[in-house]
Scaffold this active site. Sequence first.
Site, PDB file in Angstrom:
ATOM      1  N   ASP A  47       0.886  -1.166   0.000  1.00 53.80           N
ATOM      2  CA  ASP A  47       0.000   0.000   0.000  1.00 53.80           C
ATOM      3  C   ASP A  47       0.920   1.211   0.000  1.00 53.80           C
ATOM      4  OD1 ASP A  47      -1.539   2.178   0.693  1.00 53.80           O
ATOM      5  OD2 ASP A  47      -2.640   1.148   2.285  1.00 53.80           O
ATOM      6  N   TYR A  85       1.637  -2.735  17.099  1.00 50.41           N
ATOM      7  CA  TYR A  85       0.551  -2.759  16.122  1.00 50.41           C
ATOM      8  C   TYR A  85       0.684  -1.610  15.136  1.00 50.41           C
ATOM      9  CZ  TYR A  85      -1.731  -6.296  18.837  1.00 50.41           C
ATOM     10  OH  TYR A  85      -2.024  -7.469  19.480  1.00 50.41           O
ATOM     11  N   LYS A  94      -3.010  -3.847   9.469  1.00 48.80           N
ATOM     12  CA  LYS A  94      -3.276  -5.143   8.848  1.00 48.80           C
ATOM     13  C   LYS A  94      -2.488  -5.198   7.550  1.00 48.80           C
ATOM     14  CE  LYS A  94      -6.272  -6.688  11.763  1.00 48.80           C
ATOM     15  NZ  LYS A  94      -5.379  -6.879  12.906  1.00 48.80           N
TER      16      LYS A  94
HETATM   17  C1  F6R Z   1      -7.886  -0.469   7.904  1.00 48.70           C
HETATM   18  C2  F6R Z   1      -7.698   0.818   7.208  1.00 48.70           C
HETATM   19  C3  F6R Z   1      -8.633   1.907   7.485  1.00 48.70           C
HETATM   20  C4  F6R Z   1      -8.015   2.978   8.400  1.00 48.70           C
HETATM   21  C5  F6R Z   1      -9.046   4.071   8.737  1.00 48.70           C
HETATM   22  C6  F6R Z   1      -8.448   5.175   9.598  1.00 48.70           C
HETATM   23  O1  F6R Z   1      -6.900  -1.380   7.607  1.00 48.70           O
HETATM   24  O2  F6R Z   1      -6.796   1.000   6.446  1.00 48.70           O
HETATM   25  O3  F6R Z   1      -9.815   1.423   8.027  1.00 48.70           O
HETATM   26  O4  F6R Z   1      -7.562   2.380   9.565  1.00 48.70           O
HETATM   27  O5  F6R Z   1      -9.536   4.642   7.549  1.00 48.70           O
HETATM   28  O6  F6R Z   1      -7.339   5.694   8.962  1.00 48.70           O
HETATM   29  P1  F6R Z   1      -6.506   6.927   9.515  1.00 48.70           P
HETATM   30  O7  F6R Z   1      -6.111   6.581  10.914  1.00 48.70           O
HETATM   31  O8  F6R Z   1      -5.364   7.037   8.583  1.00 48.70           O
HETATM   32  O9  F6R Z   1      -7.410   8.129   9.470  1.00 48.70           O
HETATM   33 MG    MG Z   2      -4.899  -2.125   2.061  1.00 48.05          MG
HETATM   34 MG    MG Z   3      -4.022   2.359   3.155  1.00 47.61          MG
END
Ligand code: F6R
Ligand code: MG
Ligand code: MG
Length: 404
Positions: free
Chosen positions: A10, A227, A230
């Site tokens: 990613d 952590y 994922k």
């Molecule tokens: C899960 C994922 C998204 C982000 C969520 C919050 O793997 O990528 O669900 O965790 O959109 O993202 P931030 O913390 O970057 O605002």
């Molecule tokens: Mg992804």
């Molecule tokens: Mg991402």
Amino acid sequence: MLTLSIIKADTGGFVGHSAVHPDMLSEARSAVDRAKASELLLDGHVASCGDDISLIMTHGYGPDASLVHSFAWDVFQATTRIAQNLGLYGAGQDLLSDAFSGNLRGMGPGYAEVEFEPRPSEPVVCFLADKTEPGAWNLPLYKIFADPFNTAGLVIDAKMHAGFVFEVYDLFEEKRILFDCPADLYDMLMFVGAPARYVIHSVRSKTLDETAAATSTQRLSLIAGKYVGKDDPVMIVRAQSGLPAVGEVLEPFAFPHAVAGCMRGSHHAPLMPVATGDAHPSRFDGPPRVVALGFQIKDGRLVGPRDMFADPAFDESRRQANLAMDYLRRHGPFEPHRLPLEDLEYTTMPAVAARIADRWAPLTGTVATQEELSTGRVTGQPGEGAGTSVPTQDVGDAQPVRPG
Ligand code: F6R
Ligand code: MG
Ligand code: MG
């Protein structure tokens, strides 16, 4: 020998964490074309699932090859620059290291690789998933290679009747074990039924003595020691002629099993099998998606892909995934939708626990006094109340360091 590698990362999302921008995919495709022209790669295909780019490549350098891994690293650097220029979300988020050294192990990108002597006709299915973790492959791999209710060939095909050997990693203690199935089936299920920790890394045919499947098992959370997200896994499964048929390989996904991931990497949600055009998790950053790209490999050439879940036979699985998503969403912040505390990727729990630590008191059997009820604070006896430890599970050094 031929090596089939899927290397994925990613390097920025469009919009939010939902998809990859077309400019990034064009950049990766040009790089793969150049690598084919320079004969680094025999062939290559660029695909995406959600906000992850996958480089599907054939070459002669074997697994963990520095040349191939550094090529992928350079591609991900280039797509990161595009993400930065376009202000895309989380640009370069999976590139955890500043410089490439040797191979991608521990550097952020995930990879699944299989080396094999190609058969005259070599069907493979490349699975790419988003908003979930490598253990998401445990249930389908068990069904494909060990469950006769899924795979008729385990009973009917003489080349499959002897079974398969599963290589399982313990991601927490960095150990691995081989389970010889069907003899070790019940032992194996004890472990792979806990997919946050125990992950099937590869599967080998006992009769053919060939690797039949491989997954990406690099958990970013463990790489970084805390952590951090994922890691949206990929998987290669070879099919037919003594291995499970393509239809047996796809069959487990007719059931949208629950996986960990989805919003903030912190929820159980169904894994929805979709055509590539629908591989964009948007509702509650989910439901987690899986696409299946089928190829025939001929002289190293990737003939394909066929978009294997672009099939109305998977409509019912998608419908069930939507129903399951509705059902789980109604739990809001409650388990089992939300992951148990020890698996939470993003959590304010340590901060909340610290802030209210002195408000917990031992269970003494006394009822709350009027003063306690009106002030909202437990007074208790000396030695009770203030400063008592917090009765929560230890969630470790959990920090919202990196979105998934
Ligand atoms: C899960 C994922 C998204 C982000 C969520 C919050 O793997 O990528 O669900 O965790 O959109 O993202 P931030 O913390 O970057 O605002
Ligand atoms: Mg992804
Ligand atoms: Mg991402």
